[in-house]
Motif scaffolding. Sequence first.
Motif, mmCIF file in Angstrom:
data_model
loop_
_atom_site.group_PDB
_atom_site.id
_atom_site.type_symbol
_atom_site.label_atom_id
_atom_site.label_comp_id
_atom_site.label_asym_id
_atom_site.label_seq_id
_atom_site.Cartn_x
_atom_site.Cartn_y
_atom_site.Cartn_z
ATOM 1 N N THR A 24 24.619 30.744 38.686
ATOM 2 C CA THR A 24 25.086 32.125 38.566
ATOM 3 C C THR A 24 26.597 32.259 38.911
ATOM 4 O O THR A 24 26.962 31.763 39.826
ATOM 5 C CB THR A 24 24.233 33.125 38.967
ATOM 6 O OG1 THR A 24 24.829 34.284 38.855
ATOM 7 C CG2 THR A 24 23.892 32.752 40.608
ATOM 8 N N ASP A 25 27.254 33.098 38.279
ATOM 9 C CA ASP A 25 28.452 33.505 38.661
ATOM 10 C C ASP A 25 28.683 34.287 39.711
ATOM 11 O O ASP A 25 29.646 34.664 40.348
ATOM 12 C CB ASP A 25 29.523 33.845 37.532
ATOM 13 C CG ASP A 25 29.826 32.780 36.559
ATOM 14 O OD1 ASP A 25 29.911 31.840 36.966
ATOM 15 O OD2 ASP A 25 30.202 33.214 35.434
ATOM 16 N N GLU A 26 27.559 34.942 40.199
ATOM 17 C CA GLU A 26 27.408 35.996 41.156
ATOM 18 C C GLU A 26 26.333 35.454 42.088
ATOM 19 O O GLU A 26 25.320 36.281 42.467
ATOM 20 C CB GLU A 26 27.067 37.252 40.366
ATOM 21 C CG GLU A 26 28.002 37.881 39.605
ATOM 22 C CD GLU A 26 27.408 38.764 38.550
ATOM 23 O OE1 GLU A 26 28.258 39.893 38.401
ATOM 24 O OE2 GLU A 26 26.290 38.822 37.996
ATOM 25 N N PRO A 27 26.586 34.594 42.843
ATOM 26 C CA PRO A 27 25.405 34.113 43.823
ATOM 27 C C PRO A 27 25.220 35.148 44.931
ATOM 28 O O PRO A 27 24.069 35.206 45.438
ATOM 29 C CB PRO A 27 25.919 32.739 44.299
ATOM 30 C CG PRO A 27 27.423 32.721 44.118
ATOM 31 C CD PRO A 27 27.616 33.376 42.753
ATOM 32 N N GLU A 28 26.326 35.725 45.452
ATOM 33 C CA GLU A 28 26.029 36.703 46.484
ATOM 34 C C GLU A 28 25.179 38.090 46.010
ATOM 35 O O GLU A 28 24.511 38.583 46.889
ATOM 36 C CB GLU A 28 27.500 37.293 47.138
ATOM 37 C CG GLU A 28 28.295 37.874 46.096
ATOM 38 C CD GLU A 28 28.983 37.014 45.011
ATOM 39 O OE1 GLU A 28 29.418 37.581 43.911
ATOM 40 O OE2 GLU A 28 29.232 35.755 45.120
ATOM 41 N N LEU A 29 25.419 38.195 44.800
ATOM 42 C CA LEU A 29 24.123 39.279 44.331
ATOM 43 C C LEU A 29 22.804 38.720 44.047
ATOM 44 O O LEU A 29 22.076 39.329 44.343
ATOM 45 C CB LEU A 29 24.908 39.755 43.133
ATOM 46 C CG LEU A 29 24.376 40.712 42.129
ATOM 47 C CD1 LEU A 29 24.183 42.306 43.001
ATOM 48 C CD2 LEU A 29 24.818 41.000 40.886
ATOM 49 N N ARG A 30 22.775 37.401 43.349
ATOM 50 C CA ARG A 30 21.363 36.998 42.877
ATOM 51 C C ARG A 30 20.517 36.491 44.168
ATOM 52 O O ARG A 30 19.531 36.233 43.809
ATOM 53 C CB ARG A 30 21.652 36.191 41.671
ATOM 54 C CG ARG A 30 22.355 36.765 40.713
ATOM 55 C CD ARG A 30 21.487 37.795 39.748
ATOM 56 N NE ARG A 30 22.463 38.394 38.699
ATOM 57 C CZ ARG A 30 22.448 39.787 38.263
ATOM 58 N NH1 ARG A 30 21.613 40.475 39.086
ATOM 59 N NH2 ARG A 30 23.307 39.944 37.603
ATOM 60 N N LEU A 31 21.530 35.690 44.702
ATOM 61 C CA LEU A 31 20.842 34.636 45.870
ATOM 62 C C LEU A 31 20.988 35.284 47.152
ATOM 63 O O LEU A 31 21.083 34.200 48.303
ATOM 64 C CB LEU A 31 21.329 33.314 45.606
ATOM 65 C CG LEU A 31 21.004 32.893 44.418
ATOM 66 C CD1 LEU A 31 21.958 31.495 44.268
ATOM 67 C CD2 LEU A 31 19.482 32.423 44.067
ATOM 68 N N GLY A 32 21.109 36.478 47.470
ATOM 69 C CA GLY A 32 21.218 36.911 48.869
ATOM 70 C C GLY A 32 19.887 36.949 49.736
ATOM 71 O O GLY A 32 18.811 37.244 48.957
ATOM 72 N N PRO A 33 19.862 37.155 50.816
ATOM 73 C CA PRO A 33 18.535 37.403 51.753
ATOM 74 C C PRO A 33 17.968 38.650 51.348
ATOM 75 O O PRO A 33 18.645 39.818 50.840
ATOM 76 C CB PRO A 33 19.334 37.605 53.123
ATOM 77 C CG PRO A 33 20.608 36.607 53.290
ATOM 78 C CD PRO A 33 21.104 37.025 51.696
ATOM 79 N N GLY A 34 16.743 38.483 51.470
ATOM 80 C CA GLY A 34 15.951 39.630 50.695
ATOM 81 C C GLY A 34 15.370 39.591 49.276
ATOM 82 O O GLY A 34 14.672 40.233 48.678
ATOM 83 N N ALA A 35 16.107 38.625 48.279
ATOM 84 C CA ALA A 35 16.093 38.597 47.072
ATOM 85 C C ALA A 35 14.772 38.198 46.801
ATOM 86 O O ALA A 35 14.185 36.955 47.243
ATOM 87 C CB ALA A 35 17.189 37.992 46.227
#
Length: 188
Positions: A24-35
């Motif tokens: 994904t180009d948005e790892p901080e959005l999709r793969l953050g703690p709590g996801a």
Amino acid sequence: MQLVVGRIGRAHGIKGEVTVEVRTDEPELRLGPGAVLATDPAGVGPLTIETGRVHSGRLLLRFAGVGDRTAAEALRNTLLIAEVDPDETPEDPDEFYDHQLMDLDVVTVDGTPVGRITEISHLPSQDLLIVERPDGSEVMIPFVEEIVTEIDLEEQRAVVDPPRGLLDSEEAEVASSRDADESGEGDA
């Protein structure tokens, strides 16, 4: 709608961390703690991200309930899938999700129909649009700004300015000097 955002690699250390191949180009959005992510195979998940960090250029994640190397290694090659609103768009206006590009009509800058996008192939160096032509054949178009000049989601079309030979192999020109050398034309 579901999007694959990563693939779990090998275990890292002994406390349950795994390496993740980011898709994904948005790892901080999709793969953050709590996801909370669905998985493929589905029986492994859903997985909740407990912690994440970058180590030596690789993303390392730890999931809730995965506390040791054995449990982490059991997750290897699992795809991580995020639920995304189909109307959501990337923050960068020059980026698009695959589902937005699928089935767009492709035309040249002069309006000549080329075909319809049936697949997006993500290669290490660049992405390719796989376009099905009206005769059923396929053409691969590099998804770079110089060739794909416009994506118009309202009109459901992609405008391309292909270099000579990209759409018609009979127009292709040999650009290798090696070929000229082999024919004897390059000898002095």
